[in-house]
Structure formats: C-alpha cells, structure tokens
Design a protein around this motif. Structure first.
Motif, PDB file in Angstrom:
ATOM      1  N   LEU A 174       0.810  -1.213   0.000  1.00 53.38           N
ATOM      2  CA  LEU A 174       0.000   0.000   0.000  1.00 53.38           C
ATOM      3  C   LEU A 174       0.845   1.265   0.000  1.00 53.38           C
ATOM      4  CD1 LEU A 174      -2.860  -0.900   2.514  1.00 53.38           C
ATOM      5  CD2 LEU A 174      -3.168  -0.247   0.112  1.00 53.38           C
ATOM      6  N   VAL A 175       0.364   2.261  -0.739  1.00 52.69           N
ATOM      7  CA  VAL A 175       0.991   3.578  -0.692  1.00 52.69           C
ATOM      8  C   VAL A 175       0.674   4.213   0.660  1.00 52.69           C
ATOM      9  CG1 VAL A 175       0.781   3.891  -3.189  1.00 52.69           C
ATOM     10  CG2 VAL A 175      -1.033   4.734  -1.676  1.00 52.69           C
ATOM     11  N   PRO A 176       1.464   5.193   1.109  1.00 47.79           N
ATOM     12  CA  PRO A 176       1.094   5.922   2.328  1.00 47.79           C
ATOM     13  C   PRO A 176      -0.306   6.514   2.183  1.00 47.79           C
ATOM     14  CG  PRO A 176       3.346   6.434   1.680  1.00 47.79           C
ATOM     15  CD  PRO A 176       2.762   5.628   0.554  1.00 47.79           C
ATOM     16  N   GLY A 177      -1.139   6.276   3.167  1.00 49.65           N
ATOM     17  CA  GLY A 177      -2.510   6.751   3.098  1.00 49.65           C
ATOM     18  C   GLY A 177      -3.462   5.798   2.403  1.00 49.65           C
ATOM     19  N   GLY A 178      -2.942   4.680   1.868  1.00 52.35           N
ATOM     20  CA  GLY A 178      -3.800   3.677   1.249  1.00 52.35           C
ATOM     21  C   GLY A 178      -4.614   2.945   2.305  1.00 52.35           C
ATOM     22  N   CYS A 179      -5.587   2.154   1.870  1.00 54.31           N
ATOM     23  CA  CYS A 179      -6.416   1.467   2.853  1.00 54.31           C
ATOM     24  C   CYS A 179      -6.839   0.090   2.357  1.00 54.31           C
ATOM     25  CB  CYS A 179      -7.643   2.304   3.216  1.00 54.31           C
ATOM     26  SG  CYS A 179      -8.848   2.488   1.886  1.00 54.31           S
ATOM     27  N   VAL A 180      -7.355  -0.689   3.290  1.00 54.90           N
ATOM     28  CA  VAL A 180      -7.847  -2.039   3.024  1.00 54.90           C
ATOM     29  C   VAL A 180      -9.367  -2.012   3.050  1.00 54.90           C
ATOM     30  CG1 VAL A 180      -7.975  -4.399   3.904  1.00 54.90           C
ATOM     31  CG2 VAL A 180      -5.810  -3.139   4.008  1.00 54.90           C
ATOM     32  N   LEU A 181      -9.996  -2.587   2.030  1.00 57.97           N
ATOM     33  CA  LEU A 181     -11.445  -2.758   1.976  1.00 57.97           C
ATOM     34  C   LEU A 181     -11.728  -4.240   2.148  1.00 57.97           C
ATOM     35  CD1 LEU A 181     -12.247  -0.398  -1.043  1.00 57.97           C
ATOM     36  CD2 LEU A 181     -12.095   0.146   1.390  1.00 57.97           C
ATOM     37  N   LEU A 182     -12.280  -4.599   3.297  1.00 63.93           N
ATOM     38  CA  LEU A 182     -12.409  -6.003   3.691  1.00 63.93           C
ATOM     39  C   LEU A 182     -13.867  -6.365   3.923  1.00 63.93           C
ATOM     40  CD1 LEU A 182     -10.946  -8.647   4.623  1.00 63.93           C
ATOM     41  CD2 LEU A 182     -10.955  -7.672   6.936  1.00 63.93           C
ATOM     42  N   HIS A 183     -14.295  -7.457   3.301  1.00 61.61           N
ATOM     43  CA  HIS A 183     -15.647  -8.020   3.483  1.00 61.61           C
ATOM     44  C   HIS A 183     -15.449  -9.481   3.831  1.00 61.61           C
ATOM     45  CE1 HIS A 183     -19.624  -9.400   1.323  1.00 61.61           C
ATOM     46  NE2 HIS A 183     -19.787  -9.344   2.629  1.00 61.61           N
TER      47      HIS A 183
END
Length: 218
Positions: A174-183
C-alpha cells in the motif's frame, strides 16, 4: 523456519485447488472448458460476453455484486485507483471495479483454475486492459512496494493460514494513506453449527474455514 512456511503454503495451495476444482478430477475436464460449454449451452458466445452475463459465476462471495458495490462505496473510490483484489477467484469484483469505477486492478489467487478463468472472462468482456491476474500466495505478491492504492478482499482472508504474513504484505504494497477494503465472513448471532460442506470448506479444519453465519463489510 522459512522452508516450513514454504512447505505449508504449497500444501495449502494443493488443498484449495483440490477443493475448488474437484470436478476436474471426477469429470476429466478443467473448469474453463466446463464454463465455456455452459455459456454455449446458454446461447452465449464464450469469447464475447457482457459483465451482466458472467455475473452469475464470477461473484464467489455472499451478496454478489450488491455487496461489492456497497464495499466500494464505503471505500470512497473516486475512479482510477490501483487496486489489489486478494483472493480474486474468477475475477468478478476485479471486473466490477474496472467497469464501474475505472480502477486498474490486479487480482491474485492461489487457485490456478480460478486465475485462468478470470483472465479468460476479462478478455471476453473487454476488460483485459484494466485487469490482470496472478497465481500467487497472498503473503508473497510479486508487485513493487507502495504500488497499490487499495487492497480489496472479500471472503478470502478466512482461507489464509498465515494471516499476519498476509497483512504485512498488504502494508508493504500500500501507498502511504492507502487502505484495506475487507468483506469477511464472521460469527453472527446464530448459535447453530455450520452444515458442511459450505462453499469454502468441506470439513471444519482451522486452516480452511472460520465458522460464521453472517457477513460484514469494513
């Protein structure tokens, strides 16, 4: 220790491939061939398909496209993001993100038959330029550090025996500030045990499934 981890991953990959493509052994025909024939039987050209036509076989998670759209909305996708679809299966979410949100998606799955089908369906639906698929362990993805804006994962983390290693890999990518979308499938308020087999497992082995009766997007 590293050798043991490699051996564990290979054994896990073999079990998942055997589980998800069991009909290949019993029928002697691989998943891609069976699906192509199914489209032909339905009166469709397997080399020219719409996203709607393939939706019935490419959403391998609870809630189908509705759940994927909900997760995308929660993640605030603006369009053009670089997304890693972890445990992509046959690539349904990857194609949805490419077609409806303009994302550039790399799907990764340890099940070779799924990756083969995902690549075929993306070509058939005209989305090959915005999606590509890798057969790899989610804990060791052959991509450069800080090359991903969003990590996307639906109902796949429960299949991964080395979760801390997978999470560390997400942080690396992940880039800095990126995030994970988890289901993910989680335990709900239903006290009854699962009636096996379920889509992700035939037995309650800890490395294969997490017992759950409801889903949650986060």
């Amino acid at each position: 220790m590293p050798t043991a981890r490699v051996d564990d991953s290979l054994d896990h990959a073999r079990r998942l491939n055997a589980h998800y493509d069991a009909a290949t052994t019993s029928e002697g025909r691989d998943l891609l061939a069976r699906l192509r024939d199914a489209f032909l039987d339905a009166g469709c050209d397997p080399d020219r398909l719409s996203v709607d036509e393939v939706a019935g076989i490419d959403q391998l998670h609870l809630g189908g496209r509705r759940a994927s759209r909900s997760l995308a909305a929660m993640g605030g996708l603006q369009g053009g993001e670089r997304v890693l679809d972890v445990g992509c299966g046959t690539g349904g979410a990857s194609r949805l993100l490419a077609a409806e949100y303009g994302c550039h998606v790399v799907g990764v799955d340890i099940t070779a038959a799924f990756v083969e089908v995902a690549s075929w369906l993306s070509t058939a639906t005209g989305l090959a330029e915005r999606t590509r698929f890798l057969c790899a362990d989610a804990g060791s993805v052959p991509l450069a550090p800080e090359s991903i804006d969003r990590v996307w994962c639906q109902h796949a983390l429960m299949n991964m025996p080395h979760v801390p290693r997978v999470l560390a890999e997400w942080r690396r990518l992940l880039v800095p500030g990126g995030c994970v979308l988890l289901h993910e499938v989680v335990a709900g308020d239903n006290p009854e045990p699962l009636v096996l087999p379920v889509p992700w497992a035939r037995t309650p082995l800890p490395a294969i499934c997490v017992a759950g009766s409801s889903s949650s997007a986060a």
